[in-house]
Design an enzyme around this catalytic site. Sequence first.
Site, PDB file in Angstrom:
ATOM      1  CG  ASN A 192      -1.947   0.979   1.289  1.00  0.00           C
ATOM      2  OD1 ASN A 192      -1.859   2.004   0.606  1.00  0.00           O
ATOM      3  ND2 ASN A 192      -2.958   0.762   2.107  1.00  0.00           N
ATOM      4  NE  ARG A 213      -5.080   3.373  -1.253  1.00  0.00           N
ATOM      5  CZ  ARG A 213      -4.420   4.518  -1.020  1.00  0.00           C
ATOM      6  NH1 ARG A 213      -3.142   4.472  -0.679  1.00  0.00           N
ATOM      7  NH2 ARG A 213      -5.020   5.662  -1.134  1.00  0.00           N
ATOM      8  CG  HIS A 260     -10.468   7.785   1.034  1.00  0.00           C
ATOM      9  ND1 HIS A 260     -10.910   9.019   1.446  1.00  0.00           N
ATOM     10  CD2 HIS A 260      -9.142   7.759   1.279  1.00  0.00           C
ATOM     11  CE1 HIS A 260      -9.894   9.713   1.923  1.00  0.00           C
ATOM     12  NE2 HIS A 260      -8.796   8.977   1.806  1.00  0.00           N
ATOM     13  NE  ARG A 265      -5.304  15.448   0.783  1.00  0.00           N
ATOM     14  CZ  ARG A 265      -5.662  14.179   0.629  1.00  0.00           C
ATOM     15  NH1 ARG A 265      -6.555  13.844  -0.282  1.00  0.00           N
ATOM     16  NH2 ARG A 265      -5.135  13.240   1.377  1.00  0.00           N
ATOM     17  NE  ARG A 308      -3.752  12.023  17.479  1.00  0.00           N
ATOM     18  CZ  ARG A 308      -3.044  11.013  17.030  1.00  0.00           C
ATOM     19  NH1 ARG A 308      -3.011   9.885  17.691  1.00  0.00           N
ATOM     20  NH2 ARG A 308      -2.348  11.121  15.922  1.00  0.00           N
ATOM     21  CD  GLU A 361      -7.378   2.268   3.023  1.00  0.00           C
ATOM     22  OE1 GLU A 361      -6.451   2.522   3.808  1.00  0.00           O
ATOM     23  OE2 GLU A 361      -7.761   3.059   2.152  1.00  0.00           O
TER      24      GLU A 361
HETATM   25  P1  ADP Z   1      -4.426   8.495   6.860  1.00  0.00           P
HETATM   26  O1  ADP Z   1      -5.501   9.176   6.088  1.00  0.00           O
HETATM   27  O2  ADP Z   1      -3.060   9.096   6.649  1.00  0.00           O
HETATM   28  O3  ADP Z   1      -4.446   6.978   6.814  1.00  0.00           O
HETATM   29  P2  ADP Z   1      -5.476   8.178   9.550  1.00  0.00           P
HETATM   30  O4  ADP Z   1      -6.654   7.414   9.107  1.00  0.00           O
HETATM   31  O5  ADP Z   1      -4.456   7.476  10.386  1.00  0.00           O
HETATM   32  O6  ADP Z   1      -4.732   8.907   8.369  1.00  0.00           O
HETATM   33  O7  ADP Z   1      -6.018   9.442  10.371  1.00  0.00           O
HETATM   34  C1  ADP Z   1      -5.169  10.416  10.861  1.00  0.00           C
HETATM   35  C2  ADP Z   1      -6.015  11.446  11.612  1.00  0.00           C
HETATM   36  O8  ADP Z   1      -6.697  10.782  12.687  1.00  0.00           O
HETATM   37  C3  ADP Z   1      -5.200  12.568  12.236  1.00  0.00           C
HETATM   38  O9  ADP Z   1      -5.866  13.810  12.048  1.00  0.00           O
HETATM   39  C4  ADP Z   1      -5.250  12.226  13.725  1.00  0.00           C
HETATM   40  O10 ADP Z   1      -5.192  13.368  14.515  1.00  0.00           O
HETATM   41  C5  ADP Z   1      -6.626  11.615  13.817  1.00  0.00           C
HETATM   42  N1  ADP Z   1      -6.792  10.893  15.080  1.00  0.00           N
HETATM   43  C6  ADP Z   1      -6.168   9.772  15.498  1.00  0.00           C
HETATM   44  N2  ADP Z   1      -6.549   9.464  16.767  1.00  0.00           N
HETATM   45  C7  ADP Z   1      -7.428  10.439  17.139  1.00  0.00           C
HETATM   46  C8  ADP Z   1      -8.191  10.707  18.338  1.00  0.00           C
HETATM   47  N3  ADP Z   1      -8.096   9.911  19.405  1.00  0.00           N
HETATM   48  N4  ADP Z   1      -8.990  11.789  18.345  1.00  0.00           N
HETATM   49  C9  ADP Z   1      -9.075  12.605  17.291  1.00  0.00           C
HETATM   50  N5  ADP Z   1      -8.406  12.405  16.139  1.00  0.00           N
HETATM   51  C10 ADP Z   1      -7.592  11.339  16.056  1.00  0.00           C
END
Ligand code: ADP
Length: 405
Positions: free
Chosen positions: A7, A99, A187, A248, A292, A391
């Site tokens: 991926n 992917r 996605h 973005r 976060r 995924e």
């Molecule tokens: P990607 O699209 O790169 O795969 P992820 O699905 O891992 O990314 O998502 C990343 C996002 O998830 C970041 O904005 C991160 O802050 C958010 N995130 C992860 N854990 C938490 C949480 N406990 N509360 C709020 N947001 C979270």
Amino acid sequence: MKILVLNGGSSSQKSCLYEIAGVTLPSCPPNPLWESVVDWTHHSGVAEIKITTAQGTVLKGEIPAKTQSEATAYTLNSLWQGKTKAIDQLSDIDVVGHRVVHGGSQYRESVIVTDEVKGAIADFARFAPLHNPINLAGIEAIEQALGNVPQVAVFDTAFHSQLPLAAAVYPGPYGWYEQGIQRYGFHGISHQYCAQRTAQLMGKSLEDLRLIVCHLGNGCSLSAIRNGRSIDTTMGFTPLEGLMMGTRSGSVDPGILIYLLRQEGYTPDQLEQILNQKSGLKGISGLSADMRQIIEAEAAGNPRAQLALNLFIHRLRSSIGAMLMSLDRLDALIFTAGIGENSALIRAAACEALEFLGIRLDRQKNENNPVDLDIAEAESAVRIFTIHTQEDWAIAQDCWRNLNS
Ligand code: ADP
């Protein structure tokens, strides 16, 4: 059957190895035998790597890799050598799944990679210049290392490839559509996986369900799903359209771009960088793209973090509304990816706006770190799920199906 999944993204590559022992696919996602994440964003010429095995071995460090193919070579070695060894030799791998971000409108399903498929992936690089070349390089790296092992391309666009024309065509000149400028959606692997997993958890056929999936990670998109197909989605010709994201912008008035080109002398590359890397949560808060940190700063009273959060929620709610209107019934609302799976606050904020429709979130279940769970109140008019998106497992399943059909 041993299935290796690659991926690859523009700055990182996740890989994992699954083993499917029986003659049917397991009903629950199994743990991979081996997983690796390589990230080459941090220092030039050096990639950070983390490899984990099912036995609990963890290898973390930096490797001297400038390119994706060097990183892939290192990753493949760690599969059969050293303390992260998971197989005796690379030829134990039965199939490799990739992917692939863009499959145009022609690839509606995943396919076994042939020269023709490779040609199409190269051709679609004009639509996805940051991703398709990397995906193709991954396929070629495997050819070099593993000879003619079967490879399967699983397209992120495939699930959206049957959007009705009213959703797929942009209201510019018709010639745009004729030259391939249309909504493709992204996605798709995650949207489809979450829809299937929800149907399984509800004990219903996906064909009979109307669903909205909210994939909220660094990239964010929604899909409206009817008869097991995506019939509307927020991302479009590129993954830049739709919701506000980590860095973005999501949708903005195209007139802004004309203004910046004309009045401010921006180049296309500068615009691309602003819209992709300097906007969204990071652009508005000036703090971070990480939800976060935005939530923490908002709680501490930071006004720009407050604005970023409010914007994110506003756009999420209005886009859920748009998806809702593309379906004429809703059976379940699904939250997935980093924010969707982990942020009770964002889920609650989205659902609050739907209470007038009888859609009711169970506050306690929502707060209780739910994974693959229904978090709606018993009497809610619509079920609400959090689904841990997988995924890589979805890609592995497609490999298995391609080889067993
Ligand atoms: P990607 O699209 O790169 O795969 P992820 O699905 O891992 O990314 O998502 C990343 C996002 O998830 C970041 O904005 C991160 O802050 C958010 N995130 C992860 N854990 C938490 C949480 N406990 N509360 C709020 N947001 C979270």
